[in-house]
Motif scaffolding. Structure first.
Motif, mmCIF file in Angstrom:
data_model
loop_
_atom_site.group_PDB
_atom_site.id
_atom_site.type_symbol
_atom_site.label_atom_id
_atom_site.label_comp_id
_atom_site.label_asym_id
_atom_site.label_seq_id
_atom_site.Cartn_x
_atom_site.Cartn_y
_atom_site.Cartn_z
ATOM 1 N N VAL A 103 43.512 35.683 84.206
ATOM 2 C CA VAL A 103 44.106 35.530 85.537
ATOM 3 C C VAL A 103 45.590 35.854 85.460
ATOM 4 C CG1 VAL A 103 44.627 33.869 87.369
ATOM 5 C CG2 VAL A 103 42.444 33.785 86.187
ATOM 6 N N VAL A 104 46.058 36.636 86.413
ATOM 7 C CA VAL A 104 47.476 36.984 86.440
ATOM 8 C C VAL A 104 48.117 36.369 87.680
ATOM 9 C CG1 VAL A 104 49.149 38.862 86.585
ATOM 10 C CG2 VAL A 104 47.129 39.122 85.151
ATOM 11 N N PHE A 105 49.194 35.598 87.449
ATOM 12 C CA PHE A 105 50.016 35.102 88.558
ATOM 13 C C PHE A 105 51.104 36.137 88.788
ATOM 14 C CE2 PHE A 105 49.378 30.302 87.435
ATOM 15 C CZ PHE A 105 48.047 30.417 87.790
ATOM 16 N N VAL A 106 51.173 36.653 89.990
ATOM 17 C CA VAL A 106 52.162 37.689 90.272
ATOM 18 C C VAL A 106 52.890 37.351 91.569
ATOM 19 C CG1 VAL A 106 50.606 39.231 91.558
ATOM 20 C CG2 VAL A 106 52.464 40.216 90.238
ATOM 21 N N GLY A 107 54.117 37.783 91.647
ATOM 22 C CA GLY A 107 54.907 37.525 92.849
ATOM 23 C C GLY A 107 56.366 37.805 92.564
#
Lengths: 358, 314
Positions: free
Chosen positions: A33-37
């Motif tokens: 899972v990638v948290f991006v922002g």
């Protein structure tokens, strides 16, 4: 066996300031899972809350169904790779790798066996006696990953691990981390602000903004069906074009750049409601016969990338537009070119920025 | 048509200044002007007297008659026939060995407490630094004498708990340790430096250690201490040199005698007595140069061993 993670209404407050606003998220066993922002969206804070480095103010963190809010970081079965690598500069690579195992009270022979095995996996056997200062950025990164692997954790967390590397090395390490995930099969959470990293590595992308999950899903789902204008603009490079639009006569027609564009099906909108029309640069054709006419634009800048051409243009109404075309287009600065689009792969957003599905 | 020969060109070129004068004067005039006050002070007030004292250390000189060259006699006397010199050496070494580690440990402990991010840190930092500013002064030494006298404040407090305290400064069993306590009380300067050093250690090292399950004690011994060794080394060298040179506390508390029974006879106090009490300037100069030698040997030894225990990041 891989591990599941569940966040139920997770909140983080610093004093009166709430930075994470009740996040719900389910991560399946073995998922990457990638948290991006963008900067300040709360992705690193969320990761650190899962790691146990930040206290959870509200809600529940469940790992394999067990509530972990008050469990110390070292007992959560998690290893983390830090952005700065956090290698101990006064210890050799071997000692860096062995530190966690020594702390856990493993016997010397077991520590040596594990360190050597990890060194083989990461191809750092020849570096074991060196100090971190004698390593290149890429080698330090491997050691940092090695330090995480050697403890054989259930979950790996990566906090922007590639941001200190040059572009070439970043691509190389990206592939290696993805391979590592395939080989180990552990649940991994990876934080980045680089949407290309997110798209290429993730099983699931979680797009965050101001402490709120804007959308979570598979990379292509986010690309093809963004839930809102923010995700649409954040995922994809060059970013999606947004043009002012208006609901036209007939619910399956909207007015964009002075022209009526027919959609495949009707949208649930009022006549004359202000809308935003979104089209990706790679979904615009220069000339040709297929699709709907979007009008003529004036080319302001041409970038020849060899395999493709990027045009920066303005519409008659003065709106900016980026076009990314395959191959080498013979277009010059100042030229007017006709553009065509396929409405089936375009996007419409309401005045709140939420996607309207036809 | 006018023409020049090579010979003309050479004849017209101004004479080249010498290499030395070019180094000193080629555009550096303003720099030397600014340097001049310091340079004059250094040559006239430091280097000149130092060299003069080196010469005097080989003489017999009482300020009234001209110095009489006696070769190594002063140094030989020190090594063989001066019991007071041996006493001063013993007192000074005990003082250095006790006061420096204690002061550093105390300073580090407080720096670590402050590093936890307490409220009002700048205020406490200033308060705790104050003794370092005042500690070496005559006023504080006088105050210290009052505190530790037989009827002083310390014994008054002890008497509340039924303890009959000794006279801390007139009893040879305690007097030197009273001076050690006074020295440790001046922990502010190394504390500030330790605090700066602690702030340099990246937080994520501790976070990584936390995730590895390292206890606070293990983090201190395996991360904080090793990463702080450059600062410890600096503080250690500076504080040791300072301790060897300590003079005022002993001078004031023992009223210049180094008593009782030479128990507070610091090396510098003995040197002072020889120079300005007995006007044995030659012998006092020799004492001064021996102290310089001791400090130089200690410093060189510290630097030589540093490679084995001081960890520099880059």
């Amino acid at each position: 066996m891989a591990t599941s993670i569940k966040l139920n209404k997770v909140v983080k407050r610093y004093g009166a300031v709430e930075v994470i606003h009740g996040i719900d998220l389910a991560i399946d066993p073995g998922e990457f899972v990638v948290f991006v922002g963008p900067s300040g969206c709360g992705k690193s804070t969320l990761l650190r809350m899962i790691a146990g480095l930040e206290k959870i103010t509200g809600g529940d963190l469940l790992i394999d169904g067990e509530r972990m809010n008050d469990v110390p970081a070292s007992q959560r079965g998690i290893a983390m790779v830090f952005q700065s690598y956090a290698l101990y500069p006064h210890m050799s690579v071997y000692k860096n790798l062995a530190f966690g195992l020594e702390t856990a009270g493993y016997k010397k022979a077991e520590i040596d066996e594990r360190v050597q095995r990890v060194a083989r996996i990461l191809k750092i056997e020849s570096l074991l006696q060196r100090r971190p200062r004698a390593l290149s950025g890429g080698q330090r990164q491997r050691v940092a990953i090695g330090r995480a692997i050697v403890r054989e954790p259930k979950i790996f967390l990566f906090d922007e691990p590639l941001s200190n590397l040059d572009a070439e090395l970043r691509v190389q390490m990206r592939v290696e981390i993805a391979k590592l995930h395939q080989d180990l099969g552990n649940t991994m959470i990876y934080v980045t602000h680089d949407q290309v990293e997110a798209m290429t590595m993730a099983d699931k992308i979680v797009v965050l903004r101001d402490g709120i999950v804007m959308q979570a899903g598979a990379p292509l789902e986010l690309y093809n069906r963004p839930a809102n204008q923010f995700v649409a603009g954040f995922i994809g490079s060059p970013k999606m074009n947004f043009l002012a639009a208006r609901a036209s006569a007939g619910a399956n027609t909207i007015e964009v750049a002075g022209r009526n564009v027919s959609l495949d099906a009707a949208l649930a909108v009022r006549q004359d409601e202000p809308l935003t029309f979104g089209v990706r640069p790679e979904h615009i054709a220069v000339g040709g016969e297929a699709g709907e006419m979007l009008g003529e634009v004036k080319v302001q800048l041409v970038e020849h990338l060899g395999g493709g051409t990027v045009l920066y243009a303005t519409t008659a109404g003065g709106e900016n537009l980026t076009i990314s075309a395959a191959g080498q287009l013979r277009v010059r600065h100042g030229e007017n070119v006709p553009l065509r689009i396929d409405p089936a792969i375009c996007h419409v957003f309401d005045s709140q920025g939420m996607a309207l599905r036809s | 048509m006018v023409s020049f020969t090579a010979g003309d060109a050479v004849a017209r070129r101004p004479a080249k200044p010498g290499r030395l004068s070019r180094f000193f004067f080629a555009g550096n005039g303003a720099g030397y002007m600014f340097l001049a006050p310091w340079l004059i002070g250094f040559l006239g007030l430091t280097l000149g007297p130092a060299l003069a004292s080196l010469y005097l250390s080989f003489t017999d000189y009482d300020l009234l008659q001209s110095p009489r060259f006696v070769g190594m006699d002063n140094y030989v006397r020190m090594a063989t026939g001066d019991a007071k010199f041996a006493a001063a050496m013993k007192v000074t070494f005990i003082y250095v060995i006790l006061s420096v580690p204690l002061k550093l440990i105390f300073a580090l402990a407080l720096a670590m407490a402050f590093n936890r991010g307490i409220k009002g840190l700048p205020f406490y930092r200033a308060v705790f630094y104050l003794p370092s500013l005042l500690g070496g002064s005559v006023a504080i030494a006088v105050l210290w004498r009052q505190l530790f006298a037989a009827d002083g404040l310390v014994n008054s407090v002890l008497s509340v708990f039924g303890i009959d305290g000794p006279s801390w400064i007139s009893n040879p069993n305690y007097s030197l340790y009273t001076l050690v306590v006074l020295s440790v009380w001046q922990f502010g300067s190394p504390m500030i430096i330790f605090l700066a050093g602690l702030r340099q250690i990246p937080q994520d090292m501790y976070e990584a250690a936390n995730m590895d399950g390292a206890s606070k004690a293990r983090q201190f011994f395996r991360i904080t201490l090793p990463l702080l060794t450059p600062v410890i080394f600096f503080n250690f060298v500076i504080q040791t040199i300072d301790a060897f040179k300590a003079f005022t506390p002993s001078f004031i508390i023992s009223a210049g005698t180094g008593g009782p029974i030479n128990s507070t006879l610091f090396y510098t106090l003995y040197l002072y007595q020889e120079a300005f009490g007995f006007f044995r300037m030659g012998y006092a100069s020799a004492l001064a140069w021996v102290l310089v030698l001791i400090i130089a040997v200690f410093t060189a030894f510290s630097f030589l061993t540093a490679r084995y225990w001081v960890h520099y990041d880059e």
